[in-house]
Design a protein around this motif. Structure first.
Motif, PDB file in Angstrom:
ATOM      1  N   GLY A 162      10.152   2.040 -10.987  1.00 33.61           N
ATOM      2  CA  GLY A 162       9.800   2.106  -9.574  1.00 33.61           C
ATOM      3  C   GLY A 162       8.562   2.922  -9.274  1.00 33.61           C
ATOM      4  N   LEU A 163       7.764   3.274 -10.303  1.00 36.40           N
ATOM      5  CA  LEU A 163       6.565   4.089 -10.085  1.00 36.40           C
ATOM      6  C   LEU A 163       5.527   3.305  -9.291  1.00 36.40           C
ATOM      7  CD1 LEU A 163       5.273   6.854 -10.825  1.00 36.40           C
ATOM      8  CD2 LEU A 163       4.206   5.693 -12.773  1.00 36.40           C
ATOM      9  N   ARG A 164       4.962   3.946  -8.258  1.00 38.47           N
ATOM     10  CA  ARG A 164       3.978   3.319  -7.393  1.00 38.47           C
ATOM     11  C   ARG A 164       2.763   4.236  -7.202  1.00 38.47           C
ATOM     12  NH1 ARG A 164       6.875  -0.077  -8.658  1.00 38.47           N
ATOM     13  NH2 ARG A 164       8.250  -1.408  -7.392  1.00 38.47           N
ATOM     14  N   ARG A 165       1.684   3.647  -6.727  1.00 38.76           N
ATOM     15  CA  ARG A 165       0.473   4.432  -6.470  1.00 38.76           C
ATOM     16  C   ARG A 165       0.672   5.418  -5.322  1.00 38.76           C
ATOM     17  NH1 ARG A 165      -4.628   0.657  -5.938  1.00 38.76           N
ATOM     18  NH2 ARG A 165      -5.579   2.714  -5.600  1.00 38.76           N
ATOM     19  N   LYS A 166       1.715   5.223  -4.549  1.00 36.14           N
ATOM     20  CA  LYS A 166       1.987   6.142  -3.437  1.00 36.14           C
ATOM     21  C   LYS A 166       2.640   7.444  -3.918  1.00 36.14           C
ATOM     22  CE  LYS A 166       6.632   4.416  -2.329  1.00 36.14           C
ATOM     23  NZ  LYS A 166       7.493   3.828  -1.279  1.00 36.14           N
ATOM     24  N   ASP A 214      -1.989  12.958  -7.863  1.00 37.58           N
ATOM     25  CA  ASP A 214      -1.909  11.953  -6.812  1.00 37.58           C
ATOM     26  C   ASP A 214      -2.318  10.603  -7.387  1.00 37.58           C
ATOM     27  OD1 ASP A 214      -1.972  10.418  -4.545  1.00 37.58           O
ATOM     28  OD2 ASP A 214      -3.027  11.918  -3.324  1.00 37.58           O
ATOM     29  N   LEU A 215      -1.370   9.675  -7.472  1.00 38.80           N
ATOM     30  CA  LEU A 215      -1.646   8.380  -8.092  1.00 38.80           C
ATOM     31  C   LEU A 215      -2.403   7.436  -7.173  1.00 38.80           C
ATOM     32  CD1 LEU A 215       1.694   7.693 -10.020  1.00 38.80           C
ATOM     33  CD2 LEU A 215      -0.258   9.135 -10.632  1.00 38.80           C
ATOM     34  N   ALA A 216      -2.591   7.838  -5.910  1.00 40.23           N
ATOM     35  CA  ALA A 216      -3.320   6.975  -4.974  1.00 40.23           C
ATOM     36  C   ALA A 216      -4.766   6.788  -5.400  1.00 40.23           C
ATOM     37  CB  ALA A 216      -3.254   7.562  -3.565  1.00 40.23           C
ATOM     38  N   TYR A 217      -5.291   7.736  -6.167  1.00 45.70           N
ATOM     39  CA  TYR A 217      -6.698   7.671  -6.569  1.00 45.70           C
ATOM     40  C   TYR A 217      -6.887   7.021  -7.941  1.00 45.70           C
ATOM     41  CZ  TYR A 217      -7.217  10.846  -2.642  1.00 45.70           C
ATOM     42  OH  TYR A 217      -7.181  11.392  -1.391  1.00 45.70           O
ATOM     43  N   THR A 218      -5.834   6.434  -8.471  1.00 46.35           N
ATOM     44  CA  THR A 218      -5.925   5.735  -9.755  1.00 46.35           C
ATOM     45  C   THR A 218      -6.005   4.225  -9.533  1.00 46.35           C
ATOM     46  OG1 THR A 218      -3.531   5.419 -10.055  1.00 46.35           O
ATOM     47  CG2 THR A 218      -4.459   7.544 -10.758  1.00 46.35           C
ATOM     48  N   LYS A 219      -6.247   3.499 -10.612  1.00 41.29           N
ATOM     49  CA  LYS A 219      -6.255   2.041 -10.567  1.00 41.29           C
ATOM     50  C   LYS A 219      -4.981   1.486 -11.208  1.00 41.29           C
ATOM     51  CE  LYS A 219     -11.310   1.861 -10.757  1.00 41.29           C
ATOM     52  NZ  LYS A 219     -12.496   1.374 -11.523  1.00 41.29           N
ATOM     53  N   LEU A 220      -3.878   2.186 -10.982  1.00 47.36           N
ATOM     54  CA  LEU A 220      -2.604   1.838 -11.602  1.00 47.36           C
ATOM     55  C   LEU A 220      -2.152   0.438 -11.197  1.00 47.36           C
ATOM     56  CD1 LEU A 220      -0.156   2.920 -13.275  1.00 47.36           C
ATOM     57  CD2 LEU A 220       0.844   3.633 -11.101  1.00 47.36           C
ATOM     58  N   PRO A 253       7.241  10.321  -2.940  1.00 40.39           N
ATOM     59  CA  PRO A 253       6.238   9.502  -2.263  1.00 40.39           C
ATOM     60  C   PRO A 253       5.367  10.371  -1.368  1.00 40.39           C
ATOM     61  CG  PRO A 253       8.395   9.213  -1.265  1.00 40.39           C
ATOM     62  CD  PRO A 253       8.602  10.064  -2.470  1.00 40.39           C
ATOM     63  N   ARG A 254       4.069  10.120  -1.372  1.00 43.70           N
ATOM     64  CA  ARG A 254       3.175  10.873  -0.510  1.00 43.70           C
ATOM     65  C   ARG A 254       3.403  10.452   0.931  1.00 43.70           C
ATOM     66  NH1 ARG A 254      -2.131   9.124   0.354  1.00 43.70           N
ATOM     67  NH2 ARG A 254      -2.982  10.965  -0.649  1.00 43.70           N
ATOM     68  N   ALA A 255       3.105  11.364   1.840  1.00 44.66           N
ATOM     69  CA  ALA A 255       3.314  11.090   3.262  1.00 44.66           C
ATOM     70  C   ALA A 255       2.370   9.995   3.730  1.00 44.66           C
ATOM     71  CB  ALA A 255       3.082  12.367   4.081  1.00 44.66           C
ATOM     72  N   ASP A 256       2.880   9.123   4.574  1.00 45.28           N
ATOM     73  CA  ASP A 256       2.031   8.069   5.135  1.00 45.28           C
ATOM     74  C   ASP A 256       1.031   8.660   6.102  1.00 45.28           C
ATOM     75  OD1 ASP A 256       3.374   6.074   3.755  1.00 45.28           O
ATOM     76  OD2 ASP A 256       4.900   5.862   5.335  1.00 45.28           O
TER      77      ASP A 256
END
Length: 257
Positions: A162-166, A214-220, A253-256
């Motif tokens: 369930g790993l996500r960029r968020k 923070d995975l939001a800055y990756t190209k996962l 999960p990071r905050a929206d």
């Protein structure tokens, strides 16, 4: 079920045995040598079992409890983990002159490019009341002729389900050092043929030098995540002792925005 209490007869026999050995100890200075030799042999035979019992009892009674998974984490974390080296006793608890890529347990490996390894790595028991982790990990570095030294921690499969960029991945180590050095943490996530890497320097001036990736800055590629692991990279480690009293990881999960 409550533990069985010693019977009255056993308590009486125990008291008699204590009195007998107290009397033997009191008279040891004047006991004939032939008798003293036999008494010493009997005492040593009992001492083997007594020392083994005390060692096991100390480990079980010391804080924190072996197997403890008490982890301080945020309320919205959906995964948290403490590696086995900090949770319970390893089959092999130490290594000296450690060759590169050597494993300590099934999750930890040490990597370096030294021609002559003057490195040791061993598990130790945490006994401080403040410690949440039952065990710690200690690395001694003497002469160091290599260009890199890293401790690699392989994550369980649950870490990528369930790993996500968020997601934010949080690392919380408790570290003691003989003298200051720089430590970098590199999170690696394999997805298909590619590997994403996020590097953070640990703020070692903090009591708990936590960092977040923070995975939001990756190209996962979320659909192809295979595995995840962590590199702890030590800069200028020579003539130093580093003790990792605890190491926990969690994700949320990071905050929206």
């Amino acid at each position: 079920m409550a533990a069985e209490q010693p019977s009255l007869l056993n308590r009486i026999l125990f008291k008699r045995t204590l009195r007998r050995w107290a009397k033997i100890a009191d008279g040891a200075a004047k006991t004939p040598i032939s008798t003293l030799r036999k008494q010493r042999s009997n005492a040593l035979r009992m001492l083997v079992h007594l020392n083994r019992f005390v060692h096991i009892a100390d480990n079980r009674l010391a804080l924190p409890l072996i197997g403890s998974q008490a982890i301080q984490k945020s309320h919205d974390s959906d995964w948290a983990w403490r590696p086995e080296a900090w949770t319970g006793p390893l089959p092999v608890q130490g290594m000296a002159s450690v060759p590169t890529k050597s494993m300590l347990g099934s999750e930890i490996s040490l990597h370096h490019d030294c021609e002559l390894s003057e490195l040791s790595l061993r598990q130790l028991r945490n006994t401080r009341e403040a410690d949440l982790a039952p065990y710690g990990l200690r690395m001694d570095v003497f002469k160091f002729d290599g260009s890199f030294l890293s401790l690699v921690i392989d994550f369980p499969e649950a870490s990528v389900v369930g790993l996500r960029r968020k997601h934010l991945i949080r690392l919380e180590p408790i570290i003691e050092m003989e003298k200051p050095l720089e430590i970098f943490a590199r999170l690696n996530i394999k997805h298909g043929p590619n590997t994403e890497q996020v590097v953070r320097e640990l703020p070692l001036h903090d009591s708990v030098p936590l960092v977040e990736f923070d995975l939001a800055y990756t190209k996962l590629n979320e659909k192809r995540v295979d595995s995840m692991w962590l590199d702890l990279i030590f800069e200028g480690p020579q003539m130093n002792q580093v003790t990792l009293r605890d190491l926990t990881l969690s994700r949320r999960p990071r905050a929206d925005v």
